[in-house]
Design a protein around this motif. Structure first.
Motif, PDB file in Angstrom:
ATOM      1  N   SER A 182       0.852  -1.196   0.000  1.00 16.06           N
ATOM      2  CA  SER A 182       0.000   0.000   0.000  1.00 16.06           C
ATOM      3  C   SER A 182       0.888   1.247   0.000  1.00 16.06           C
ATOM      4  CB  SER A 182      -0.872   0.012   1.257  1.00 16.06           C
ATOM      5  OG  SER A 182      -0.038   0.190   2.390  1.00 16.06           O
ATOM      6  N   ARG A 183       0.270   2.395  -0.222  1.00 15.82           N
ATOM      7  CA  ARG A 183       1.037   3.654  -0.196  1.00 15.82           C
ATOM      8  C   ARG A 183       1.728   3.826   1.160  1.00 15.82           C
ATOM      9  NH1 ARG A 183       1.058   7.847  -3.615  1.00 15.82           N
ATOM     10  NH2 ARG A 183      -0.751   7.082  -4.743  1.00 15.82           N
ATOM     11  N   GLU A 184       1.015   3.500   2.237  1.00 17.86           N
ATOM     12  CA  GLU A 184       1.575   3.657   3.585  1.00 17.86           C
ATOM     13  C   GLU A 184       2.769   2.715   3.777  1.00 17.86           C
ATOM     14  OE1 GLU A 184      -1.752   3.199   2.930  1.00 17.86           O
ATOM     15  OE2 GLU A 184      -2.016   5.369   3.072  1.00 17.86           O
ATOM     16  N   GLU A 185       2.621   1.489   3.296  1.00 16.39           N
ATOM     17  CA  GLU A 185       3.736   0.526   3.459  1.00 16.39           C
ATOM     18  C   GLU A 185       4.959   0.964   2.653  1.00 16.39           C
ATOM     19  OE1 GLU A 185       0.997  -3.435   4.325  1.00 16.39           O
ATOM     20  OE2 GLU A 185       1.398  -2.818   2.268  1.00 16.39           O
ATOM     21  N   LEU A 186       4.707   1.474   1.455  1.00 16.15           N
ATOM     22  CA  LEU A 186       5.844   1.964   0.657  1.00 16.15           C
ATOM     23  C   LEU A 186       6.476   3.179   1.332  1.00 16.15           C
ATOM     24  CD1 LEU A 186       4.500   1.652  -3.011  1.00 16.15           C
ATOM     25  CD2 LEU A 186       6.235   0.243  -1.922  1.00 16.15           C
ATOM     26  N   ALA A 187       5.626   4.064   1.881  1.00 13.37           N
ATOM     27  CA  ALA A 187       6.148   5.261   2.556  1.00 13.37           C
ATOM     28  C   ALA A 187       7.074   4.852   3.700  1.00 13.37           C
ATOM     29  CB  ALA A 187       5.001   6.108   3.075  1.00 13.37           C
ATOM     30  N   ALA A 188       6.714   3.797   4.405  1.00 13.70           N
ATOM     31  CA  ALA A 188       7.541   3.344   5.533  1.00 13.70           C
ATOM     32  C   ALA A 188       8.883   2.811   5.029  1.00 13.70           C
ATOM     33  CB  ALA A 188       6.789   2.275   6.319  1.00 13.70           C
ATOM     34  N   LEU A 189       8.888   2.128   3.890  1.00 13.36           N
ATOM     35  CA  LEU A 189      10.159   1.642   3.323  1.00 13.36           C
ATOM     36  C   LEU A 189      10.984   2.828   2.831  1.00 13.36           C
ATOM     37  CD1 LEU A 189       9.052  -1.526   1.270  1.00 13.36           C
ATOM     38  CD2 LEU A 189       9.841  -1.423   3.626  1.00 13.36           C
ATOM     39  N   VAL A 190      10.297   3.809   2.228  1.00 16.71           N
ATOM     40  CA  VAL A 190      11.001   4.994   1.709  1.00 16.71           C
ATOM     41  C   VAL A 190      11.734   5.725   2.840  1.00 16.71           C
ATOM     42  CG1 VAL A 190      10.606   7.307   0.754  1.00 16.71           C
ATOM     43  CG2 VAL A 190       9.596   5.309  -0.360  1.00 16.71           C
ATOM     44  N   LYS A 191      11.126   5.752   4.020  1.00 15.45           N
ATOM     45  CA  LYS A 191      11.774   6.408   5.184  1.00 15.45           C
ATOM     46  C   LYS A 191      13.135   5.762   5.459  1.00 15.45           C
ATOM     47  CE  LYS A 191       8.941   9.059   8.137  1.00 15.45           C
ATOM     48  NZ  LYS A 191       8.021   9.499   7.114  1.00 15.45           N
ATOM     49  N   VAL A 192      13.209   4.457   5.285  1.00 14.96           N
ATOM     50  CA  VAL A 192      14.494   3.755   5.490  1.00 14.96           C
ATOM     51  C   VAL A 192      15.475   4.172   4.382  1.00 14.96           C
ATOM     52  CG1 VAL A 192      15.631   1.501   5.644  1.00 14.96           C
ATOM     53  CG2 VAL A 192      13.322   1.815   6.593  1.00 14.96           C
ATOM     54  N   PHE A 193      14.985   4.197   3.148  1.00 14.50           N
ATOM     55  CA  PHE A 193      15.877   4.589   2.034  1.00 14.50           C
ATOM     56  C   PHE A 193      16.373   6.027   2.190  1.00 14.50           C
ATOM     57  CE2 PHE A 193      13.412   1.148  -0.184  1.00 14.50           C
ATOM     58  CZ  PHE A 193      14.480   0.271  -0.268  1.00 14.50           C
ATOM     59  N   GLU A 194      15.563   6.873   2.823  1.00  8.68           N
ATOM     60  CA  GLU A 194      16.002   8.263   3.019  1.00  8.68           C
ATOM     61  C   GLU A 194      17.259   8.322   3.889  1.00  8.68           C
ATOM     62  OE1 GLU A 194      12.436  10.158   4.424  1.00  8.68           O
ATOM     63  OE2 GLU A 194      11.651  10.380   2.380  1.00  8.68           O
TER      64      GLU A 194
END
Ligand code: PMP
Ligand code: GLU
Length: 397
Positions: A182-194
């Motif tokens: 979901s968008r929320e799950e991807l957002a959480a992974l993106v936080k790690v990539f940041e």
């Protein structure tokens, strides 16, 4: 001593292709095999796309094409990415290839140095780890479990990152599990990539239109990672165009240029006729695409109901793609006619040879407990296949 290179000797054969081949061999002997091993829509390519191919031949689009694809097709892909995915790409950031498979291979070959680590959540599509091997990289797997709908958590991602991590590679909707982030799950992974700006993301979105829980979300929509994401997509699944061999990547220009350079030395531009058919597909609207998705949704319901009735099979309800990935481990150690099931491959071969239903062992996708069942087949075939599977598994004691 083998005359062949270590490169090919160390490469595993594609299990999806192997099982499809075994199924075809049995069928050639006159056996009624139901093929649920190959991930390929059973629908015909929509007529307007075939018409465009005939027209392309009549107009003599039969010469070598530009390596990255005809400019009008690349512009249509950039427009599609804007229209459907809200992604901004210039046409010179798009490289058209002979299938999404080649686009994935291009991306890895131009990005990975020997020893670089590529993080891959399991279960993953069979060819990922072997392509990483060809690029002389190291796959680092994160085992996603059925309990978490076969999706990884940000904590698991963080724990897998090392100074050698170059790339994260995944598909959503996922082959083989059908999981959709979901968008929320991807957002959480993106936080790690940041926190790790040196890591690139290879996002395989080939099943974007076979999504039963809403609109597709591309990880490239997140501004903080867009410039280090390579989006791969194609026509095989959405438009039932598996045999035409066309896919593409969209990437930062430096990466797209590198893919063009590689492809220019290996295969050149993809088929001229296919490219014109692909252009027609993108310009033709999504009516047929949605009809096929709706048919998949109906089939998913039928197969889910029938598989759920089989004692010992643990079945998830997939959110996208056209696969079930049931856990068959409760049958390990059981036997019939002196034949013991030691692992998922034994179960898959047993189903092929006795029930005449071809599936693929989960081991090929990095999961030892499951088998993959494609439901890209007619409703009648699916009902019959589930009956045969139930009968065969019921005989194991
Ligand atoms: N990625 C995934 C996850 C797939 O299932 C497939 C299916 N073959 C591909 C890529 C490659 O598709 P194509 O037919 O465009 O090469
Ligand atoms: N993607 C399909 C599958 O997973 C097609 C076969 C392949 O290219 O491996 O079965």
């Amino acid at each position: 001593m083998s005359i062949l290179s270590n490169r090919i000797n160390n490469l595993a054969e594609s299990q999806t292709i192997k099982m499809a081949k075994l199924g075809r061999e049995l069928a050639a002997k006159g056996i009624n095999v139901i093929n649920l091993s190959f991930g390929e829509p059973d629908f015909h390519t929509p007529q307007f796309i075939k018409d465009a191919a005939v027209e392309a031949m009549d107009k003599n689009f039969t010469y070598y094409t530009p390596v990255s694809g005809y400019p009008d097709l690349r512009k249509a892909i950039a427009a599609k990415l804007k229209r459907e995915n809200n992604l901004d790409y210039n046409f010179d950031q798009i490289v058209v290839s002979t299938g999404a498979k080649q686009a994935l291979a291009n991306a890895l070959m131009v990005m990975i140095n020997p020893g670089d680590e590529v993080i891959i959540p399991t279960p993953y599509w069979v060819s990922y780890s072997e392509m990483v091997k060809l690029a002389e990289g190291e796959s680092v797997f994160i085992n996603a479990t059925a309990e978490n709908n076969f999706k990884i958590t940000p904590e698991e991602l963080e724990a897998a990152i090392t100074p050698k991590t170059k790339m994260f590679m995944f598909s959503s909707p996922c082959n083989p599990t059908g999981s959709v982030y979901s968008r929320e799950e991807l957002a959480a992974l993106v936080k790690v990539f940041e926190k790790h700006p040196e890591i690139f993301i290879l996002s395989d979105e080939i099943y974007e239109h076979i999504n039963f829980i809403g609109g597709h979300v591309s990880i490239a929509e997140f501004a903080s990672v867009k410039d280090r994401t390579i989006v791969v997509n194609g026509f095989s699944k959405a438009y039932a165009m598996t045999g035409w061999r066309i896919g593409y990547l969209a990437a930062p220009k430096e990466i797209a240029d590198a893919a063009d350079k590689l492809q220019g030395q290996v295969t050149s531009g993809s088929c001229s006729i296919t490219q014109k058919a692909g252009l027609a597909a993108l310009e033709g609207g999504l009516k047929e695409v949605h009809e096929m998705r709706d048919a998949f949704l109906k089939r998913r319901g039928i197969v889910h109901e029938l598989l759920s009735q089989i004692e010992g099979l643990k079945v998830n309800l997939p959110d996208g793609a056209f696969y079930f990935f049931p856990d068959v481990s409760s049958f390990f150690g059981k036997s019939v006619d002196g034949q013991t099931m030691n692992n998922a491959e034994d179960i898959s071969l047993y189903l092929l040879n006795t029930a005449h239903v071809s599936t693929v062992t989960g081991e090929a996708f990095g999961n030892e407990k499951c088998i993959r069942i494609s439901y890209a087949a007619s409703e009648d075939e699916l009902r019959e296949a589930c009956k045969r599977i139930a009968d065969a598994l019921g005989k194991l004691k």
